[in-house]
Write a protein that holds these residues in place. Structure first.
Motif, short mmCIF file in Angstrom:
data_model
loop_
_atom_site.label_atom_id
_atom_site.label_comp_id
_atom_site.label_asym_id
_atom_site.label_seq_id
_atom_site.Cartn_x
_atom_site.Cartn_y
_atom_site.Cartn_z
N VAL A 160 6.50 -1.59 -13.29
CA VAL A 160 7.56 -1.90 -12.33
C VAL A 160 7.89 -0.66 -11.51
O VAL A 160 8.04 -0.73 -10.29
CB VAL A 160 8.83 -2.43 -13.06
N GLU A 161 7.97 0.48 -12.19
CA GLU A 161 8.25 1.74 -11.50
C GLU A 161 7.14 2.07 -10.51
O GLU A 161 7.40 2.49 -9.38
CB GLU A 161 8.38 2.86 -12.54
N ALA A 162 5.90 1.84 -10.90
CA ALA A 162 4.75 2.10 -10.01
C ALA A 162 4.79 1.14 -8.82
O ALA A 162 4.48 1.54 -7.69
CB ALA A 162 3.46 1.94 -10.78
N ALA A 163 5.17 -0.09 -9.06
CA ALA A 163 5.25 -1.08 -7.98
C ALA A 163 6.35 -0.69 -6.99
O ALA A 163 6.19 -0.88 -5.77
CB ALA A 163 5.52 -2.47 -8.54
N LYS A 164 7.44 -0.13 -7.48
CA LYS A 164 8.52 0.33 -6.59
C LYS A 164 8.01 1.43 -5.67
O LYS A 164 8.26 1.40 -4.47
CB LYS A 164 9.70 0.88 -7.41
N LYS A 165 7.27 2.37 -6.24
CA LYS A 165 6.74 3.48 -5.44
C LYS A 165 5.70 2.97 -4.45
O LYS A 165 5.67 3.38 -3.31
CB LYS A 165 6.13 4.55 -6.35
N SER A 166 4.87 2.05 -4.89
CA SER A 166 3.82 1.48 -4.05
C SER A 166 4.42 0.68 -2.90
O SER A 166 3.93 0.73 -1.77
CB SER A 166 2.93 0.60 -4.90
N ALA A 167 5.48 -0.06 -3.18
CA ALA A 167 6.14 -0.87 -2.16
C ALA A 167 6.94 -0.01 -1.19
O ALA A 167 7.19 -0.42 -0.06
CB ALA A 167 7.05 -1.91 -2.81
N GLY A 168 7.35 1.16 -1.65
CA GLY A 168 8.16 2.03 -0.80
C GLY A 168 9.56 1.50 -0.61
O GLY A 168 10.25 1.86 0.33
N SER A 169 9.99 0.65 -1.52
CA SER A 169 11.30 0.02 -1.41
C SER A 169 11.80 -0.32 -2.81
O SER A 169 11.01 -0.47 -3.74
CB SER A 169 11.17 -1.27 -0.59
N ASN A 170 13.10 -0.46 -2.94
CA ASN A 170 13.63 -0.91 -4.22
C ASN A 170 14.15 -2.35 -4.13
O ASN A 170 14.83 -2.81 -5.03
CB ASN A 170 14.73 0.04 -4.71
N GLN A 171 13.79 -3.04 -3.06
CA GLN A 171 14.16 -4.45 -2.93
C GLN A 171 13.41 -5.28 -3.95
O GLN A 171 12.19 -5.17 -4.08
CB GLN A 171 13.87 -4.95 -1.51
N ARG A 172 14.14 -6.11 -4.68
CA ARG A 172 13.56 -6.90 -5.76
C ARG A 172 12.38 -7.75 -5.27
O ARG A 172 11.35 -7.83 -5.93
CB ARG A 172 14.65 -7.78 -6.38
N SER A 173 12.51 -8.37 -4.12
CA SER A 173 11.44 -9.24 -3.61
C SER A 173 10.17 -8.44 -3.31
O SER A 173 9.06 -8.89 -3.61
CB SER A 173 11.89 -9.99 -2.36
N ALA A 174 10.30 -7.25 -2.75
CA ALA A 174 9.14 -6.42 -2.43
C ALA A 174 8.46 -5.92 -3.70
O ALA A 174 7.23 -5.89 -3.79
CB ALA A 174 9.56 -5.22 -1.57
N VAL A 175 9.25 -5.58 -4.69
CA VAL A 175 8.69 -5.09 -5.97
C VAL A 175 7.94 -6.23 -6.66
O VAL A 175 6.84 -6.03 -7.15
CB VAL A 175 9.80 -4.51 -6.87
N LYS A 218 6.58 -8.80 -5.33
CA LYS A 218 5.37 -9.11 -4.57
C LYS A 218 4.25 -8.13 -4.92
O LYS A 218 3.08 -8.52 -5.04
CB LYS A 218 5.68 -9.04 -3.07
N LYS A 219 4.58 -6.85 -5.09
CA LYS A 219 3.58 -5.84 -5.44
C LYS A 219 3.05 -6.05 -6.87
O LYS A 219 1.89 -5.80 -7.14
CB LYS A 219 4.17 -4.42 -5.34
N ILE A 220 3.91 -6.52 -7.77
CA ILE A 220 3.50 -6.75 -9.16
C ILE A 220 2.52 -7.91 -9.23
O ILE A 220 1.54 -7.84 -9.96
CB ILE A 220 4.72 -7.00 -10.06
#
Length: 54
Positions: A34-49, A51-53
């Protein structure tokens, strides 16, 4: 009268361990992913995270 937080807070994933654990359990992954997905998405928005997961 206390409130439970604003809508902005509910739509984001913070760095707090309990938030990461909740999102990991919800998506079936680990808090580290989840932390890696946050960094990858460049956002802390739940929907963006989420989506990256996926």
């Amino acid at each position: 009268m206390a409130t439970r937080g604003t809508k902005v807070e509910r739509h984001s994933v913070s760095e707090q361990p309990h938030e990461l654990k909740y999102e990991a359990k919800k998506t079936g992954t680990t808090p580290k992913k989840v932390e890696a997905a946050k960094k990858s998405a460049g956002s802390n928005q739940r929907s963006a995270v989420e989506k990256k997961i996926k």
